[in-house]
Design a protein around this motif. Structure first.
Motif, mmCIF file in Angstrom:
data_model
loop_
_atom_site.group_PDB
_atom_site.id
_atom_site.type_symbol
_atom_site.label_atom_id
_atom_site.label_comp_id
_atom_site.label_asym_id
_atom_site.label_seq_id
_atom_site.Cartn_x
_atom_site.Cartn_y
_atom_site.Cartn_z
ATOM 1 N N GLU A 58 19.223 12.860 -41.595
ATOM 2 C CA GLU A 58 19.983 11.630 -41.890
ATOM 3 C C GLU A 58 19.314 10.425 -41.252
ATOM 4 O O GLU A 58 19.213 9.358 -41.844
ATOM 5 N N GLU A 59 18.821 10.633 -40.025
ATOM 6 C CA GLU A 59 18.233 9.505 -39.318
ATOM 7 C C GLU A 59 16.975 9.019 -40.031
ATOM 8 O O GLU A 59 16.741 7.820 -40.162
ATOM 9 N N VAL A 60 16.171 9.960 -40.510
ATOM 10 C CA VAL A 60 14.938 9.595 -41.207
ATOM 11 C C VAL A 60 15.275 8.836 -42.484
ATOM 12 O O VAL A 60 14.691 7.798 -42.786
ATOM 13 N N VAL A 255 1.928 13.166 -52.838
ATOM 14 C CA VAL A 255 2.535 14.095 -53.792
ATOM 15 C C VAL A 255 3.702 14.800 -53.087
ATOM 16 O O VAL A 255 3.585 15.171 -51.926
ATOM 17 N N GLU A 256 4.827 14.960 -53.795
ATOM 18 C CA GLU A 256 5.992 15.558 -53.130
ATOM 19 C C GLU A 256 5.900 17.079 -53.100
ATOM 20 O O GLU A 256 5.528 17.711 -54.076
ATOM 21 N N GLU A 267 16.296 26.263 -51.935
ATOM 22 C CA GLU A 267 17.045 25.672 -50.820
ATOM 23 C C GLU A 267 16.799 24.176 -50.718
ATOM 24 O O GLU A 267 15.832 23.663 -51.256
ATOM 25 N N THR A 268 17.651 23.477 -49.989
ATOM 26 C CA THR A 268 17.437 22.044 -49.823
ATOM 27 C C THR A 268 16.209 21.798 -48.977
ATOM 28 O O THR A 268 15.963 22.476 -48.002
ATOM 29 N N VAL A 269 15.464 20.786 -49.391
ATOM 30 C CA VAL A 269 14.217 20.458 -48.713
ATOM 31 C C VAL A 269 14.479 19.255 -47.807
ATOM 32 O O VAL A 269 15.112 18.297 -48.236
ATOM 33 N N PRO A 270 14.008 19.299 -46.561
ATOM 34 C CA PRO A 270 14.179 18.133 -45.666
ATOM 35 C C PRO A 270 13.440 16.915 -46.232
ATOM 36 O O PRO A 270 12.623 17.073 -47.138
ATOM 37 N N PRO A 271 13.729 15.713 -45.726
ATOM 38 C CA PRO A 271 13.079 14.513 -46.272
ATOM 39 C C PRO A 271 11.561 14.650 -46.273
ATOM 40 O O PRO A 271 10.988 15.236 -45.356
ATOM 41 N N GLN A 272 10.928 14.121 -47.314
ATOM 42 C CA GLN A 272 9.479 14.248 -47.436
ATOM 43 C C GLN A 272 8.746 13.687 -46.211
ATOM 44 O O GLN A 272 7.771 14.256 -45.759
ATOM 45 N N THR A 273 9.245 12.567 -45.701
ATOM 46 C CA THR A 273 8.551 11.972 -44.550
ATOM 47 C C THR A 273 8.513 12.957 -43.378
ATOM 48 O O THR A 273 7.476 13.112 -42.728
ATOM 49 N N SER A 274 9.649 13.609 -43.122
ATOM 50 C CA SER A 274 9.668 14.567 -42.015
ATOM 51 C C SER A 274 8.659 15.679 -42.258
ATOM 52 O O SER A 274 7.915 16.077 -41.353
ATOM 53 N N ILE A 275 8.632 16.173 -43.495
ATOM 54 C CA ILE A 275 7.695 17.256 -43.805
ATOM 55 C C ILE A 275 6.267 16.773 -43.652
ATOM 56 O O ILE A 275 5.425 17.444 -43.044
ATOM 57 N N GLN A 276 5.993 15.565 -44.175
ATOM 58 C CA GLN A 276 4.644 15.020 -44.045
ATOM 59 C C GLN A 276 4.232 14.920 -42.584
ATOM 60 O O GLN A 276 3.121 15.292 -42.201
#
Lengths: 309, 296
Positions: A58-60, A255-256, A267-276
């Motif tokens: 949520e914060e991201v 690319v996402e 499953e739900t994927v965490p925000p792309q920025t966090s993953i990146q």
């Protein structure tokens, strides 16, 4: 050498330190600010990367992509999803293989060649040294190198990333210079005791050069871990991609990554920025782990090459 | 010979790699004179004389653009990137506390060990549209800056990336040289009434002169090789016009575009020019009474 005693002359009443007059207050403040800015510019981006990779989803999302100081605790879901067995996990294995195998081979070949070239007076020593030195002067070129890799049948194999760069002529010269500097007495006495050339190298040369070998090993290791362009050049199949290519595709080109690529299914994927940022982190962490142990030997490694080479 | 065969045996594997990947590819440059077709190979491709070199001599606009971009980057790097570590090293050298100096050194060496992919990614995260700085600007009611992918600031972006990555690391050599300067020189100059600025000018900088010349010579050899990985990574965002350098020209034309002969011709000329530059610069350094890279 005659020692000049530091004399406080009439002109300068300032205290002397190491021959230099003590710096004034303005100068000291200016230097402190200058160095603090440089350090901040280096460190802050890393802190941002760590924070964003660890911040809760949520914060991201709320921050619009980037978190400098996560206020709401730590969330490891980004890491969980990249280690779930998908693209990133696979790339991590490839990069690990390239780095470990590559560094081992590179160190072995570099040290043996360096040792052989340090045995002055043996047949062919001068011409062989010349072969290595001259190769430093020219660059064979991108296209011809590609053709050679192709001709050896290495295209689409991780060996194409490992083999062509596993002997750096520069590192050979550095290692050689260090071996030449080892005390002759130790080597000669071992030889009189009947040690073979291999034993001299393995039981005497190498153990006496641990610090240098560690630094050269770090250089090769970092080089392999970071290898990006050779992988781009030689590996077409994305299942063989090392981490750097994954990083380019999913972080630099944006690319996402979906649940499928991450190994998460639906499953739900965490925000792309966090993953990146998590991918960025795992590509940085191994270097950060080795760095402190070898860092103090840098100067020695670099200088042996630069000054004597 | 018999006595020395163990030594030669130890040298063989490493030498083979150097021969195979440094010397053997030189032969592959013959395709610069061929109409090379991958499926025919070097043996059967037709000879093309100097046709491939026409791009260079006829001044193909794309090629000239790559040359222009390369040279501009070289000039920027020589004027801005090269002196930066000297300044940092001189400041670090003047620090009195060894511990502080070592701390700063450990921090500023670090980015050197990050790959270009990481550096570019980090820059995007900091300067990009949703990056650190623009987030901050937006939340404080300012307009965001358009930096990544902007043709006009692309060179400044490349330069700041190089500065960030390697300035710290490059100080290592200068610092080592500075630590060899005889302290008595400082004392003597101080006795003669030199202040700290004059000491920097008359003792510190002359001490650095040989290494500066050495590094400039080496840099000259690389002057046609700038920003390759950096550019390959960011070319998509900023377009070919602003970002094409000689190396990306060779890559895009040869391996991506399939104009093998032309790319090899450009690469060959580039290597030849680089070699000539180093040899010439070294000669000049000797004339000026400096050590240079090697004695020959």
């Amino acid at each position: 050498m005659s020692r000049v005693k530091s004399v406080a002359t009439g002109k300068s009443r300032r205290a002397m330190v190491g021959g230099m007059p003590m710096p004034g207050l303005t100068e000291r403040v200016a230097k402190a600010v200058f160095l603090a800015i440089i350090c901040a510019v280096v460190v802050l981006p890393f802190i941002g990367v760590v924070s964003t990779s660890l911040a809760p989803a949520e914060e991201v999302t709320k921050a619009g992509g980037f978190v400098m100081f996560p206020a709401q605790g730590i969330d490891l879901s980004a890491y969980r999803s990249i280690f779930a067995g998908g693209t990133v996990t696979q790339a991590l294995l490839v990069s690990g293989f390239i780095t470990v195998v590559g560094t081992t081979i590179a160190l072995f070949l570099t040290c043996t060649l360096g040792w052989a070239l340090s045995r002055r007076g043996s047949v062919g020593n001068r011409p062989l040294l010349l072969v290595v030195l001259v190769s430093l002067l020219f660059n064979p070129g991108l296209i011809p190198t590609y053709l050679v890799v192709q001709q050896f049948g290495l295209l689409d194999s991780v060996w194409a990333v490992i083999v062509p760069v596993c002997v750096s002529a520069f590192n050979v010269i550095v290692v050689r210079a260090y071996f030449v500097g080892l005390p002759d007495a130790v080597i000669d006495s071992a030889r009189i005791d009947g040690a073979s050339e291999w034993k001299l190298f393995w039981h005497i040369g190498l153990p006496l050069s641990k610090a240098l070998v560690a630094v050269i090993g770090l250089f090769y290791g970092v080089g392999y871990w970071n290898s990006f362009f050779s992988a781009l050049l030689y590996l077409n199949d994305s299942s063989q991609w090392p981490l750097q290519l994954v990083l380019r595709t999913y972080v630099v080109n944006g690319v996402e990554l979906g649940g499928q690529e991450l190994g998460l299914g639906s499953e739900t994927v965490p925000p792309q920025t966090s993953i990146q940022m998590a991918i960025l982190m795992i590509s940085i962490v191994p270097v950060l782990c080795v760095y402190p142990f070898i860092q103090r030997h840098f100067a020695k490694g670099v200088l042996t090459g630069a000054v004597k080479g | 010979m018999r006595r020395d065969y163990p030594v030669l045996l130890l040298a063989t594997p490493g030498l083979l790699v150097i021969l195979a990947f440094q010397y053997y590819p030189l032969l592959g440059n013959v395709i610069a004179f061929q109409d090379y077709q991958p499926y025919l190979g070097i043996d059967q491709s037709l000879w093309a004389g100097l046709d491939n070199f026409k791009v260079i001599f006829d001044g193909d606009p794309e090629f000239l653009n790559a040359v222009k971009n390369t040279l501009i980057l070289t000039v920027i790097q020589t004027v801005i990137v090269f002196p930066a570590p000297i300044v940092v090293a001189v400041v670090l050298h003047s620090l009195l506390s060894n511990r502080l100096r070592q701390l700063v050194q450990s921090i500023i060496y670090l980015p050197h060990f990050m790959s270009w992919v990481i550096v570019v990614a980090v820059f995007q995260q900091v300067l990009g549209g949703t990056g650190m700085i623009n987030n901050w600007l937006r939340s404080n009611g300012h307009d965001p800056l358009h930096i990544i992918g902007n043709v006009e600031v692309f060179r400044a972006l490349l330069t700041s990336q190089v500065l960030w990555k390697d300035t710290g690391w490059a100080t290592i050599l200068f610092l080592a040289v500075l630590s060899q300067i005889d302290r008595a020189l400082y004392e003597a100059s101080s006795v003669d009434g030199a202040g700290r600025w004059r000491q920097t000018w008359h003792v510190t900088l002359p001490g650095l002169k040989p290494i500066i010349i050495l590094l400039l010579i080496l840099k000259l050899g690389d002057s046609l090789t700038v920003g390759f990985e950096q550019t390959v990574l960011q070319q998509q965002a900023v377009g070919v016009d602003a970002s094409e350098v000689l190396d990306t020209y060779v890559y895009n034309n040869g391996i991506i575009g399939g104009n093998w002969g032309v790319a090899a011709a450009v690469g060959l000329v580039k290597s030849a020019v680089a070699l000539t530059l180093v040899l010439t610069a070294n000669k000049i350094a000797h004339r000026l009474g400096e050590e240079g890279v090697y004695r020959g």
